[in-house]
Design a protein around this motif. Sequence first.
Motif, mmCIF file in Angstrom:
data_model
loop_
_atom_site.group_PDB
_atom_site.id
_atom_site.type_symbol
_atom_site.label_atom_id
_atom_site.label_comp_id
_atom_site.label_asym_id
_atom_site.label_seq_id
_atom_site.Cartn_x
_atom_site.Cartn_y
_atom_site.Cartn_z
ATOM 1 N N GLN A 102 0.799 -1.230 0.000
ATOM 2 C CA GLN A 102 0.000 0.000 0.000
ATOM 3 C C GLN A 102 0.832 1.281 0.000
ATOM 4 O O GLN A 102 0.366 2.325 -0.452
ATOM 5 C CB GLN A 102 -0.931 0.005 1.210
ATOM 6 N N ALA A 103 2.033 1.237 0.525
ATOM 7 C CA ALA A 103 2.849 2.443 0.642
ATOM 8 C C ALA A 103 3.275 2.953 -0.736
ATOM 9 O O ALA A 103 3.466 2.154 -1.663
ATOM 10 C CB ALA A 103 4.078 2.141 1.495
ATOM 11 N N PRO A 104 3.407 4.294 -0.867
ATOM 12 C CA PRO A 104 3.241 5.293 0.180
ATOM 13 C C PRO A 104 1.799 5.786 0.267
ATOM 14 O O PRO A 104 1.142 5.998 -0.749
ATOM 15 C CB PRO A 104 4.162 6.417 -0.281
ATOM 16 N N ASN A 105 1.335 5.954 1.478
ATOM 17 C CA ASN A 105 0.046 6.588 1.718
ATOM 18 C C ASN A 105 0.114 7.254 3.094
ATOM 19 O O ASN A 105 1.187 7.343 3.696
ATOM 20 C CB ASN A 105 -1.110 5.578 1.613
ATOM 21 N N ARG A 106 -1.024 7.741 3.575
ATOM 22 C CA ARG A 106 -1.007 8.436 4.863
ATOM 23 C C ARG A 106 -0.580 7.519 5.994
ATOM 24 O O ARG A 106 0.078 7.945 6.943
ATOM 25 C CB ARG A 106 -2.403 9.011 5.148
ATOM 26 N N ARG A 107 -0.906 6.247 5.871
ATOM 27 C CA ARG A 107 -0.638 5.282 6.937
ATOM 28 C C ARG A 107 0.788 4.741 6.902
ATOM 29 O O ARG A 107 1.465 4.667 7.929
ATOM 30 C CB ARG A 107 -1.651 4.138 6.808
ATOM 31 N N TYR A 108 1.251 4.329 5.729
ATOM 32 C CA TYR A 108 2.537 3.638 5.604
ATOM 33 C C TYR A 108 3.529 4.499 4.829
ATOM 34 O O TYR A 108 3.231 4.956 3.720
ATOM 35 C CB TYR A 108 2.345 2.309 4.872
ATOM 36 N N ARG A 109 4.728 4.698 5.398
ATOM 37 C CA ARG A 109 5.743 5.558 4.810
ATOM 38 C C ARG A 109 7.006 4.743 4.517
ATOM 39 O O ARG A 109 7.710 4.305 5.431
ATOM 40 C CB ARG A 109 6.086 6.709 5.756
ATOM 41 N N PRO A 110 7.322 4.510 3.249
ATOM 42 C CA PRO A 110 8.438 3.641 2.892
ATOM 43 C C PRO A 110 9.794 4.140 3.379
ATOM 44 O O PRO A 110 10.732 3.347 3.500
ATOM 45 C CB PRO A 110 8.371 3.566 1.365
ATOM 46 N N SER A 111 9.929 5.426 3.663
ATOM 47 C CA SER A 111 11.204 5.913 4.192
ATOM 48 C C SER A 111 11.537 5.264 5.533
ATOM 49 O O SER A 111 12.713 5.214 5.925
ATOM 50 C CB SER A 111 11.161 7.434 4.355
ATOM 51 N N HIS A 112 10.529 4.742 6.208
ATOM 52 C CA HIS A 112 10.771 4.131 7.517
ATOM 53 C C HIS A 112 11.431 2.759 7.415
ATOM 54 O O HIS A 112 11.951 2.249 8.403
ATOM 55 C CB HIS A 112 9.453 4.029 8.302
ATOM 56 N N TRP A 113 11.385 2.164 6.238
ATOM 57 C CA TRP A 113 12.069 0.869 6.077
ATOM 58 C C TRP A 113 12.978 0.850 4.856
ATOM 59 O O TRP A 113 13.410 -0.210 4.405
ATOM 60 C CB TRP A 113 11.064 -0.282 6.044
ATOM 61 N N ALA A 114 13.340 2.032 4.342
ATOM 62 C CA ALA A 114 14.225 2.101 3.180
ATOM 63 C C ALA A 114 15.625 1.579 3.496
ATOM 64 O O ALA A 114 16.373 1.200 2.582
ATOM 65 C CB ALA A 114 14.303 3.540 2.669
#
Length: 262
Positions: free
Chosen positions: A127-139
């Motif tokens: 689903q990322a990126p969206n308001r809920r999930y931010r891919p920078s957090h697991w890049a």
Amino acid sequence: MRIHHLNLGSMRAIDSPDGRPSARAVCHALLVETQAAGLVLVEAGLGLHDVAEPGESLDREWRELVEPVLAPAETAVRQVAALGYDPSDVRHIVLTHLDVDHSGGLPDFPQARVHITEAELKDALAQAPNRRYRPSHWAHGPRWETYHDTGTRWLGVDGVRPLAGLPEEDFLLVPLDGHTRGHAGVAVRDGGRWLLHAGDAYFYAGELEPAPRPHPLLDIVQQSAQVDAERRLSSQAVLRSLKHDHGVAVFSAHDPWELSEY
């Protein structure tokens, strides 16, 4: 074991329905000192990059709705250092789910093993990126440890799993989906009792009373964020039983008045 209760990200002020002073919503987390497994962080809150570059890391609409304070001193990595530890001492991070305010601190502990349900990780990546999930957090490429719902029975709850590399008598992953499809609680033994971090399975302590009392604002927030209302309410029934029938100390991620009791 020694257990610290932390706030990893203050958010907008909310009123109390029972007359207590208003308070900012929190990101309630645990830091557990263990002899065999180093430091264990339950929830990662908002991280240094979220605080320094919110326009890059956090969704604009989410920031406007949540009003995060974005204080460096509230990040897990800064609080770990304030307790006299090196960030590398955090060897395990256990997440209830991957929402932005629960996973933002992951990049600050790149060597930690990150424990999450397989369903939650799959949905986040899809689903990322969206308001809920931010891919920078697991890049940075976390060392994921994922779990299916199959497991043992614990205090009447099915599908409970021990966590790889952690003492199974002290740490458990408890399925509590509904807020997200792979949402889970994290049980931690505290001497003669169990603590249960219920994440976003509920938002306000009154919801777990025998006659549930929702919070007018927080109830709207959790209804708008849920993926399955029936399963969310079923998870709350599980938590109500654990609290009232089994004496488990249950707390959620965002209720500031619960955090003030620890």
